[in-house]
Design a protein around this motif. Structure first.
Motif, PDB file in Angstrom:
ATOM      1  N   LEU A 100       0.902  -1.005  -0.281  1.00  0.00           N
ATOM      2  CA  LEU A 100       0.073  -0.001   0.046  1.00  0.00           C
ATOM      3  C   LEU A 100       0.902   1.201  -0.098  1.00  0.00           C
ATOM      4  N   PRO A 102       1.718   4.354   1.848  1.00  0.00           N
ATOM      5  CA  PRO A 102       1.578   4.867   3.092  1.00  0.00           C
ATOM      6  C   PRO A 102       0.876   6.354   2.873  1.00  0.00           C
ATOM      7  N   ASP A 131       4.078  -5.410  14.020  1.00  0.00           N
ATOM      8  CA  ASP A 131       3.333  -4.505  13.018  1.00  0.00           C
ATOM      9  C   ASP A 131       2.864  -5.446  12.171  1.00  0.00           C
ATOM     10  N   THR A 134       2.513  -5.282   7.576  1.00  0.00           N
ATOM     11  CA  THR A 134       3.590  -4.051   7.427  1.00  0.00           C
ATOM     12  C   THR A 134       3.691  -3.357   6.190  1.00  0.00           C
ATOM     13  N   ALA A 138       6.338   1.135   6.945  1.00  0.00           N
ATOM     14  CA  ALA A 138       6.161   2.309   7.374  1.00  0.00           C
ATOM     15  C   ALA A 138       5.919   2.602   8.739  1.00  0.00           C
ATOM     16  N   ILE A 139       5.040   2.038   9.598  1.00  0.00           N
ATOM     17  CA  ILE A 139       4.730   1.933  10.868  1.00  0.00           C
ATOM     18  C   ILE A 139       6.233   1.477  11.697  1.00  0.00           C
ATOM     19  N   ASN A 199      -2.339  -1.195  10.707  1.00  0.00           N
ATOM     20  CA  ASN A 199      -3.311  -0.426   9.696  1.00  0.00           C
ATOM     21  C   ASN A 199      -3.847  -1.572   8.718  1.00  0.00           C
ATOM     22  N   ALA A 223      -4.448  -5.494   0.711  1.00  0.00           N
ATOM     23  CA  ALA A 223      -4.209  -4.328   1.723  1.00  0.00           C
ATOM     24  C   ALA A 223      -5.262  -3.564   2.003  1.00  0.00           C
TER      25      ALA A 223
HETATM   26  N1  GLN Z   1       1.066  -0.811   7.449  1.00  0.00           N
HETATM   27  C1  GLN Z   1       1.251  -0.263   5.984  1.00  0.00           C
HETATM   28  C2  GLN Z   1       0.774   1.089   6.184  1.00  0.00           C
HETATM   29  O1  GLN Z   1       0.255   1.651   7.091  1.00  0.00           O
HETATM   30  C3  GLN Z   1       0.184  -1.205   5.081  1.00  0.00           C
HETATM   31  C4  GLN Z   1      -1.007  -1.105   5.719  1.00  0.00           C
HETATM   32  C5  GLN Z   1      -1.927  -2.097   4.622  1.00  0.00           C
HETATM   33  O2  GLN Z   1      -1.358  -2.841   3.675  1.00  0.00           O
HETATM   34  N2  GLN Z   1      -3.245  -2.197   4.879  1.00  0.00           N
HETATM   35  O3  GLN Z   1       0.814   1.670   5.186  1.00  0.00           O
END
Ligand code: GLN
Length: 294
Positions: A100, A102, A131, A134, A138-139, A199, A223
């Motif tokens: 994804l 960020p 995380d 991930t 990013a996080i 996320n 994602a």
């Molecule tokens: N943790 C990553 C982000 O916040 C990817 C999150 C996701 O793929 N849903 O950008």
């Protein structure tokens, strides 16, 4: 005799005006911003530098780079996918097809993690963060850069995403404390963790077709897709956090617009208590922090 000179190279100001008009005509949502970003990338400067140099010429090699990028943008590809990287919190993150992009919203989640991480570090002198999903890392990378005593397990279903995340951890100088693990949620983790952060995908499956083309065609659906009601990932995260968190432990999640009360209900059914929430820049509750009992 030397050949007749061709038309003079356009200035930065002229190129920008032309680019804005082309992007607007192509139906791009924010043509002014994208025009600035694309031209700055073609020139190898930052977008702020364009104003200072607005009378300078844009030479043919830069125009060639610009033309190639504009063709991709008009086909719907978002600018940061074209560049292959996006700034998030304090670092630039490389992107790949499996990750994804960020978003600034997710910086809200990073900020909300600071208090619980500092509490864990004060109590134990160490902090293990998981995380989940991930992506680019990013996080986890942002948190490891903030807290030199913290370690992170960065989990993703996609091995391709983990390759990108590892690369980002290396670039940010946190790779020795960044442990990439392929797996489904926390199932691959044996040791108890202090913090679960995620996320997760939270878009309802039925809403994906209606998303902007930039998201629908370029962000990986793995994602995005949170199942029929968008809440599948929270059910798994709540259950598994209750099992894998050290006590006291903390689970922090990003949520979609309007999901706060459903997500609170899911975590409280798993025995976790809401400690705080944080709004994004648009004033929408975007990140929730849950605690275990002591
Ligand atoms: N943790 C990553 C982000 O916040 C990817 C999150 C996701 O793929 N849903 O950008």
């Amino acid at each position: 005799m030397s050949p007749a000179p061709g038309p003079a190279a356009p200035t930065i100001a002229e190129t920008l005006a032309d680019l804005r008009a082309r992007l607007r005509d192509a139906g791009i949502e924010d043509p002014a911003t994208d025009a600035r970003l694309l031209l700055a990338e073609a020139l190898g400067c930052d977008a702020g530098g364009l104003i200072l140099r607005s009378g300078n010429a844009v030479e043919p090699p830069a125009l060639g780079r610009l033309r190639a990028m504009v063709a991709r943008r008009i086909e719907g590809e978002p600018v940061h996918r074209i560049f292959g990287r996006r700034a998030f919190y304090d670092h630039d993150f490389a992107l790949s097809a499996e990750t994804l992009e960020p978003r600034a919203d997710t910086e809200t989640l990073v900020e909300l993690c600071r208090q619980p991480i500092e509490a864990v570090l004060a109590a134990r002198g160490a902090c293990l963060i998981a995380d989940v999903g991930t992506g680019t890392g990013a996080i986890a990378v942002s948190l490891l850069a903030l807290y030199a005593e913290a370690e992170a397990i960065a989990i993703d279903l996609s091995p391709g995403a983990l390759v990108t995340a590892r690369r980002n951890a290396l670039a940010a100088g946190v790779a020795p404390r960044f442990h990439a693990v392929a797996g489904d949620y926390l199932s691959a983790i044996g040791a108890p963790v202090d913090i679960v952060v995620s996320n997760p995908p939270y878009i309802r499956s039925g809403d994906i077709a209606g998303l902007a083309r930039e998201v629908r065609e370029f962000d990986p659906h793995l994602a995005l897709d949170g199942g029929p009601d968008g809440l599948d990932a929270y059910r798994a995260l709540a259950c598994q956090s209750a099992e894998r968190l050290r006590r006291p432990g903390h689970a922090l999640v990003e949520i979609g617009q309007g999901q706060a009360s459903d997500v609170c209900e899911i975590f409280s059914a798993a025995g976790l208590v809401l400690a705080a929430s944080r709004d994004d820049l648009a004033g929408i509750p975007r990140a929730l922090w849950f605690q275990t009992g002591k």
